[in-house]
Scaffold this motif. Structure first.
Motif, PDB file in Angstrom:
ATOM      1  N   ASP A 134      55.964  93.689  72.027  1.00 40.11           N
ATOM      2  CA  ASP A 134      55.625  93.789  70.608  1.00 40.11           C
ATOM      3  C   ASP A 134      54.930  95.103  70.293  1.00 40.11           C
ATOM      4  O   ASP A 134      55.036  95.621  69.171  1.00 40.11           O
ATOM      5  CB  ASP A 134      54.725  92.617  70.196  1.00 40.11           C
ATOM      6  CG  ASP A 134      55.498  91.311  70.054  1.00 40.11           C
ATOM      7  OD1 ASP A 134      56.739  91.368  69.890  1.00 40.11           O
ATOM      8  OD2 ASP A 134      54.871  90.236  70.137  1.00 40.11           O
ATOM      9  N   ASP A 135      54.189  95.662  71.258  1.00 38.22           N
ATOM     10  CA  ASP A 135      53.500  96.932  71.044  1.00 38.22           C
ATOM     11  C   ASP A 135      54.384  98.139  71.315  1.00 38.22           C
ATOM     12  O   ASP A 135      54.024  99.263  70.949  1.00 38.22           O
ATOM     13  CB  ASP A 135      52.261  97.016  71.948  1.00 38.22           C
ATOM     14  CG  ASP A 135      51.229  95.942  71.640  1.00 38.22           C
ATOM     15  OD1 ASP A 135      51.156  95.522  70.461  1.00 38.22           O
ATOM     16  OD2 ASP A 135      50.506  95.525  72.562  1.00 38.22           O
ATOM     17  N   ALA A 136      55.513  97.923  71.958  1.00 35.18           N
ATOM     18  CA  ALA A 136      56.344  99.048  72.406  1.00 35.18           C
ATOM     19  C   ALA A 136      57.588  99.257  71.559  1.00 35.18           C
ATOM     20  O   ALA A 136      58.242 100.292  71.664  1.00 35.18           O
ATOM     21  CB  ALA A 136      56.763  98.835  73.860  1.00 35.18           C
ATOM     22  N   VAL A 353      60.383  99.715  78.173  1.00 37.76           N
ATOM     23  CA  VAL A 353      59.743  98.939  79.237  1.00 37.76           C
ATOM     24  C   VAL A 353      58.626  99.749  79.892  1.00 37.76           C
ATOM     25  O   VAL A 353      57.554  99.211  80.196  1.00 37.76           O
ATOM     26  CB  VAL A 353      60.786  98.497  80.277  1.00 37.76           C
ATOM     27  CG1 VAL A 353      60.122  97.946  81.533  1.00 37.76           C
ATOM     28  CG2 VAL A 353      61.707  97.430  79.671  1.00 37.76           C
ATOM     29  N   HIS A 354      58.856 101.034  80.094  1.00 35.90           N
ATOM     30  CA  HIS A 354      57.812 101.867  80.702  1.00 35.90           C
ATOM     31  C   HIS A 354      56.581 101.926  79.798  1.00 35.90           C
ATOM     32  O   HIS A 354      55.446 101.842  80.284  1.00 35.90           O
ATOM     33  CB  HIS A 354      58.344 103.274  80.947  1.00 35.90           C
ATOM     34  CG  HIS A 354      57.369 104.169  81.640  1.00 35.90           C
ATOM     35  ND1 HIS A 354      57.007 103.992  82.956  1.00 35.90           N
ATOM     36  CD2 HIS A 354      56.661 105.257  81.198  1.00 35.90           C
ATOM     37  CE1 HIS A 354      56.128 104.915  83.303  1.00 35.90           C
ATOM     38  NE2 HIS A 354      55.903 105.689  82.252  1.00 35.90           N
ATOM     39  N   ALA A 355      56.801 102.043  78.486  1.00 35.86           N
ATOM     40  CA  ALA A 355      55.670 102.082  77.557  1.00 35.86           C
ATOM     41  C   ALA A 355      54.887 100.771  77.573  1.00 35.86           C
ATOM     42  O   ALA A 355      53.660 100.771  77.455  1.00 35.86           O
ATOM     43  CB  ALA A 355      56.175 102.379  76.143  1.00 35.86           C
ATOM     44  N   ALA A 356      55.601  99.661  77.734  1.00 35.50           N
ATOM     45  CA  ALA A 356      54.930  98.357  77.740  1.00 35.50           C
ATOM     46  C   ALA A 356      54.241  98.077  79.070  1.00 35.50           C
ATOM     47  O   ALA A 356      53.174  97.456  79.107  1.00 35.50           O
ATOM     48  CB  ALA A 356      55.944  97.258  77.437  1.00 35.50           C
ATOM     49  N   ALA A 357      54.853  98.527  80.189  1.00 35.42           N
ATOM     50  CA  ALA A 357      54.333  98.168  81.513  1.00 35.42           C
ATOM     51  C   ALA A 357      53.289  99.131  82.047  1.00 35.42           C
ATOM     52  O   ALA A 357      52.382  98.720  82.788  1.00 35.42           O
ATOM     53  CB  ALA A 357      55.494  98.083  82.497  1.00 35.42           C
ATOM     54  N   ALA A 406      61.985 108.868  74.537  1.00 38.74           N
ATOM     55  CA  ALA A 406      60.549 109.144  74.641  1.00 38.74           C
ATOM     56  C   ALA A 406      60.155 110.283  73.702  1.00 38.74           C
ATOM     57  O   ALA A 406      59.094 110.234  73.051  1.00 38.74           O
ATOM     58  CB  ALA A 406      60.182 109.484  76.083  1.00 38.74           C
ATOM     59  N   SER A 407      60.999 111.302  73.603  1.00 38.37           N
ATOM     60  CA  SER A 407      60.719 112.421  72.699  1.00 38.37           C
ATOM     61  C   SER A 407      60.764 111.971  71.244  1.00 38.37           C
ATOM     62  O   SER A 407      59.948 112.408  70.422  1.00 38.37           O
ATOM     63  CB  SER A 407      61.722 113.555  72.934  1.00 38.37           C
ATOM     64  OG  SER A 407      61.624 114.068  74.243  1.00 38.37           O
ATOM     65  N   VAL A 414      57.154 104.735  66.998  1.00 40.06           N
ATOM     66  CA  VAL A 414      58.023 103.639  67.426  1.00 40.06           C
ATOM     67  C   VAL A 414      59.017 103.254  66.333  1.00 40.06           C
ATOM     68  O   VAL A 414      60.217 103.078  66.584  1.00 40.06           O
ATOM     69  CB  VAL A 414      57.167 102.424  67.837  1.00 40.06           C
ATOM     70  CG1 VAL A 414      58.034 101.183  68.005  1.00 40.06           C
ATOM     71  CG2 VAL A 414      56.414 102.720  69.132  1.00 40.06           C
ATOM     72  N   ASP A 415      58.549 103.146  65.093  1.00 37.45           N
ATOM     73  CA  ASP A 415      59.437 102.729  64.007  1.00 37.45           C
ATOM     74  C   ASP A 415      60.542 103.757  63.772  1.00 37.45           C
ATOM     75  O   ASP A 415      61.704 103.393  63.569  1.00 37.45           O
ATOM     76  CB  ASP A 415      58.636 102.526  62.722  1.00 37.45           C
ATOM     77  CG  ASP A 415      57.719 101.321  62.788  1.00 37.45           C
ATOM     78  OD1 ASP A 415      57.876 100.515  63.724  1.00 37.45           O
ATOM     79  OD2 ASP A 415      56.844 101.182  61.906  1.00 37.45           O
ATOM     80  N   GLY A 416      60.182 105.034  63.787  1.00 34.66           N
ATOM     81  CA  GLY A 416      61.171 106.078  63.575  1.00 34.66           C
ATOM     82  C   GLY A 416      62.192 106.139  64.691  1.00 34.66           C
ATOM     83  O   GLY A 416      63.383 106.387  64.445  1.00 34.66           O
ATOM     84  N   ARG A 417      61.742 105.933  65.909  1.00 38.06           N
ATOM     85  CA  ARG A 417      62.676 105.913  67.043  1.00 38.06           C
ATOM     86  C   ARG A 417      63.666 104.767  66.914  1.00 38.06           C
ATOM     87  O   ARG A 417      64.886 104.943  67.052  1.00 38.06           O
ATOM     88  CB  ARG A 417      61.903 105.778  68.357  1.00 38.06           C
ATOM     89  CG  ARG A 417      62.775 105.671  69.607  1.00 38.06           C
ATOM     90  CD  ARG A 417      62.025 105.002  70.737  1.00 38.06           C
ATOM     91  NE  ARG A 417      61.689 103.622  70.438  1.00 38.06           N
ATOM     92  CZ  ARG A 417      60.692 102.944  71.004  1.00 38.06           C
ATOM     93  NH1 ARG A 417      59.918 103.533  71.909  1.00 38.06           N
ATOM     94  NH2 ARG A 417      60.453 101.686  70.663  1.00 38.06           N
TER      95      ARG A 417
END
Length: 486
Positions: A134-136, A353-357, A406-407, A414-417
């Motif tokens: 939810d945060d990622a 997943v990397h951002a969340a973990a 990531a860039s 997050v929303d724009g990506r």
């Protein structure tokens, strides 16, 4: 990639361990069958009834086949010749896949039913993974339920997706079988062509069944190859495979399970909330398959010399490379489209997943790199694609796509990506994966210019006043005209 574009070959033969190597009834789920699931092995005079050199015509036909397997061999031959369905005999594919699963993997790991404790552990891991995601990502949860499958259950549940993926390729082969003979001879050769198509469907079913069965011993969920293979909304993990994968990593099994649950749950979010994505991916596979050509010269030779008593002849033709991708601009475009689409899916999942973990699991970096290397070293996903549709994914595309996502996160948040998934025309192209920073910079400028233009238009009251005055003048003029008319 394998020497043959489709890698249509049987797995290596197991060492002869006497009775342990005998093929048993597939319905019993036990025993280790011969490398050739049809039971046709050896060369004339290789043995069989009466031992080597026995004067027995059946020995010449069936080689070293054990007498106890004779009934099963004739039964399977009958299935091959009587099949009248589509381009792939999917009943046979399921039977071979389940038989492959029952044999276990190379490391000796056997399939097993999933117990209540493992089901609860999977459900808890997926629930926690969804909370972290939810945060990622701005995409909400896509998993209506979490399930734990055995390998056999994975085979059963994913076969419909495999059918959708493989049938376009197999259809081209079936069509080619009817086109290799001159039109005036096709009517006369109808029974032979029908037999060839039936056996072709069985051969495809055998190869696909073996590939899916082997893959069932390696995958961790329903989305490992970047495509949604299972039912929509079901986040799936295979406890027996996760246990085998994590035993030598030096990482607590709970962390391994949770990291893989993050990947499965992230895939589920993407496929659930980007409604056009599944058809886009499967359409890319179909587009690539349409560019496959059949070596008609080789097929003509096979048809001309086909011996109904030697059903392995068609198998040999498949192994020797009867299929080749067309080397045309259209086919290259189709290949680039498919590779790029799959890389974008896998890259987004990797980045999210990397951002969340990363903030929560001490082993996040190690697990990420292990899975990346597993893919890069030619893991089961690439090998299966190469076997089924002649495609081997480029591992470097995954890293490029992950860097691009990531860039985008750094540049737009997050929303724009995630907004890039709003339409397929907004997705990065293959050339964008070669220059991720260039794509992000260019897109950022485009959005900035648009925002600037909209902002300037909103901040010009004089222009708005002038527009309003002009509108009033036009209304007055129209009114005057109306009065004159009257």
């Amino acid at each position: 990639m394998s020497d043959t574009p489709f890698g249509f070959g049987l797995p290596p033969e197991e060492p002869d361990d006497g009775d342990e190597g005998k093929k048993k009834d597939p319905q019993s789920g036990g025993g280790q069958g011969p490398a050739n699931p049809f039971g046709f092995g050896g060369m004339p005079g290789a043995g069989g009834f009466g031992g080597p050199g026995a004067d027995n015509p059946l020995a010449a036909m069936f080689g070293s086949l054990n007498p106890s397997d004779l009934g099963a061999a004739f039964q399977q031959l009958g299935q091959m010749l009587s099949y009248e369905g589509g381009p792939v005999n999917w009943d046979m594919a399921k039977q071979i896949a389940r038989q492959t699963v029952s044999q276990g993997t190379a490391d000796g790991t056997k399939d097993a039913s999933v117990g209540p404790a493992e089901r609860n552990a999977v459900q808890e891991a997926v629930r926690l993974a969804d909370l972290w995601l939810d945060d990622a990502t701005s995409l909400p949860s896509g998993a209506a339920s979490a399930v734990a499958w055995s390998r056999a259950e994975w085979v059963e549940a994913t076969l419909p997706a495999w059918k959708e993926l493989v049938d376009p390729v197999a259809e081209r082969v079936g069509t080619a079988m009817g086109d290799v003979l001159p039109e005036e001879m096709q009517a006369m050769a109808g029974p032979l062509i029908g037999m060839m198509r039936s056996m072709g469907g069985a051969m495809f079913g055998t190869q696909i069944g073996q590939a899916v069965g082997v893959l069932a011993g390696e995958v961790f969920g329903s989305t490992d190859i970047g495509l949604p293979l299972g039912p929509a909304g079901k986040a799936t993990l295979l406890p027996v495979n996760i246990e085998a994968f994590g035993k030598d990593l030096g990482v607590p099994k709970e962390e391994v399970r949770l990291y893989l649950a993050l990947r499965e749950a992230a895939h589920q979010r993407l496929f659930a909330h980007v409604p056009w994505l599944r058809s886009h991916l499967f359409g890319a596979v179909d587009g690539y398959a349409r560019g496959i050509k059949v070596d008609t010269a080789k097929l003509e030779d096979v048809v001309g010399q086909f011996d109904p008593q030697n059903p392995e002849q068609l198998q040999d033709a498949l192994q020797q490379g009867m299929f080749q991708p067309e080397d045309t601009p259209e086919q290259k475009t189709a290949l680039a489209r498919l590779e790029t689409a799959l890389a974008l899916v896998e890259g987004w999942v990797d980045a999210v997943v990397h951002a969340a973990a990363k903030p929560r699991l001490s082993s996040a970096d190690a697990l990420r790199e292990t899975l990346r290397r597993r893919r890069a070293s030619g893991g089961p996903a690439e090998q299966t694609f190469a076997t089924l549709i002649g495609l081997e994914l480029r591992p470097r595309r995954l890293r490029d796509a992950s860097r691009l996502w990531a860039s985008l996160t750094d540049a737009r948040g997050v929303d724009g990506r995630d907004a890039v998934w709003a339409h397929p025309d907004m997705l990065p192209t293959a050339s964008d994966l070669d220059d991720p920073d260039g794509f992000v910079h260019r897109e950022q400028l485009d959005f900035s210019e648009l925002d600037k233009m909209l902002g300037e238009a909103a901040d010009k009251p004089d222009l708005k006043k002038k527009d309003d005055s002009s509108a009033d003048a036009e209304d007055t003029k129209d009114t005057d005209k109306g009065d004159d008319t009257e």
